[in-house]
Design an enzyme around this catalytic site. Structure first.
Site, PDB file in Angstrom:
ATOM      1  N   THR A 106       0.827  -1.223   0.000  1.00  0.00           N
ATOM      2  CA  THR A 106       0.000   0.000   0.000  1.00  0.00           C
ATOM      3  C   THR A 106       0.859   1.270   0.000  1.00  0.00           C
ATOM      4  OG1 THR A 106      -0.031   0.121   2.401  1.00  0.00           O
ATOM      5  CG2 THR A 106      -1.767  -1.190   1.344  1.00  0.00           C
ATOM      6  N   ASP A 200      18.027   0.082   4.180  1.00  0.00           N
ATOM      7  CA  ASP A 200      18.806  -1.104   3.798  1.00  0.00           C
ATOM      8  C   ASP A 200      20.247  -0.730   3.477  1.00  0.00           C
ATOM      9  OD1 ASP A 200      16.715  -2.857   4.125  1.00  0.00           O
ATOM     10  OD2 ASP A 200      16.160  -2.899   2.010  1.00  0.00           O
TER      11      ASP A 200
END
Ligand code: PRP
Ligand code: URA
Length: 207
Positions: A106, A200
């Site tokens: 989403t 990340d």
């Protein structure tokens, strides 16, 4: 109010982060340095206090940032190095933490940790390197403005134009200091060209 940095140092640092060869340690270092450059640009919003100190020449009264009235809030995880950079300069300021994670389908962010000190009478420096849809920054600002600080400034590294404008129009009283604005998002709501996934890259975790 959107303030895009014109600083060549900011450009140099952001474009170094764009390099895919920039490893996690250098990525975190770059975020710390960018936070300091952006902090200098946002410093006119910070509270000042006159303080009397003793120098080698005797007594001296001068202006200092009133660190007791500053709270630096980071949105985990990718903002952690930026918060470190701010707190390296303003060592007596308080730190607050909001943890948010975007849902990969989403693209909506979900708050899962909130550890922000009392904001009454404080100026908040909210840090997050990436403003993609703007959802995370928007939700963080909604939560922080409800707690009644004197002022809020944000320090951000890269934003997609539509996301940054969405936040600016929802919070016209917030000074958004951003190093660079990129043109658009891809279908997964990543900023293009952007940095990829900043969390990340900062912490060496796979996608
Ligand atoms: C990143 C980034 C922002 C958010 C921006 O966090 O640090 O908080 O995405 O996206 P948005 O503007 O569309 O909300 P992410 O959710 O990837 O978490 P992480 O830092 O833990 O990787
Ligand atoms: N989060 C990131 O880390 N990068 C993006 O481009 C979008 C969201």
């Amino acid at each position: 109010m959107i303030n895009e940095s014109g600083s060549p140092i900011a450009k140099h640092l952001v474009n170094s982060l764009r390099d895919a060869r920039c490893d996690a340690q250098r990525f975190r270092q770059g975020l710390r340095e960018l936070a300091k450059v952006l902090l200098a640009e946002a410093a006119m919003h910070l509270p000042l206090a006159e303080r009397k100190i003793t120098t080698w020449q005797g007594s001296f009264t001068g202006s200092f940032i009133d660190e007791s009235r500053v709270v630096c809030v980071s949105i985990l995880r990718a903002a952690l190095p930026m918060q470190e950079g701010v707190l390296e300069v303003l060592g007596e300021a308080e730190g607050g933490f909001l943890a948010m994670k975007r849902d990969e389908q989403t693209h909506e962010s979900r708050l899962y940790y909130d550890r922000v000190p009392d904001l009454k009478g404080k100026t908040v420096i909210l840090v997050d390197p990436m403003v993609a849809t703007g959802g995370s920054l928007h939700d963080a600002l909604s939560l922080l403005t409800e707690r009644g600080p004197d002022a809020i400034v944000t320090l951000n590294v890269i934003g997609a134009r539509a996301g940054v404008e969405r936040v600016a129009s929802a919070f016209p009283g917030v000074a958004i200091h951003i190093a660079q604005i990129d043109p658009h998002l891809n279908k997964d709501a990543y900023i293009v060209p952007g940095l990829g996934d900043a969390g990340d890259r900062a912490y060496n975790t796979p996608d």
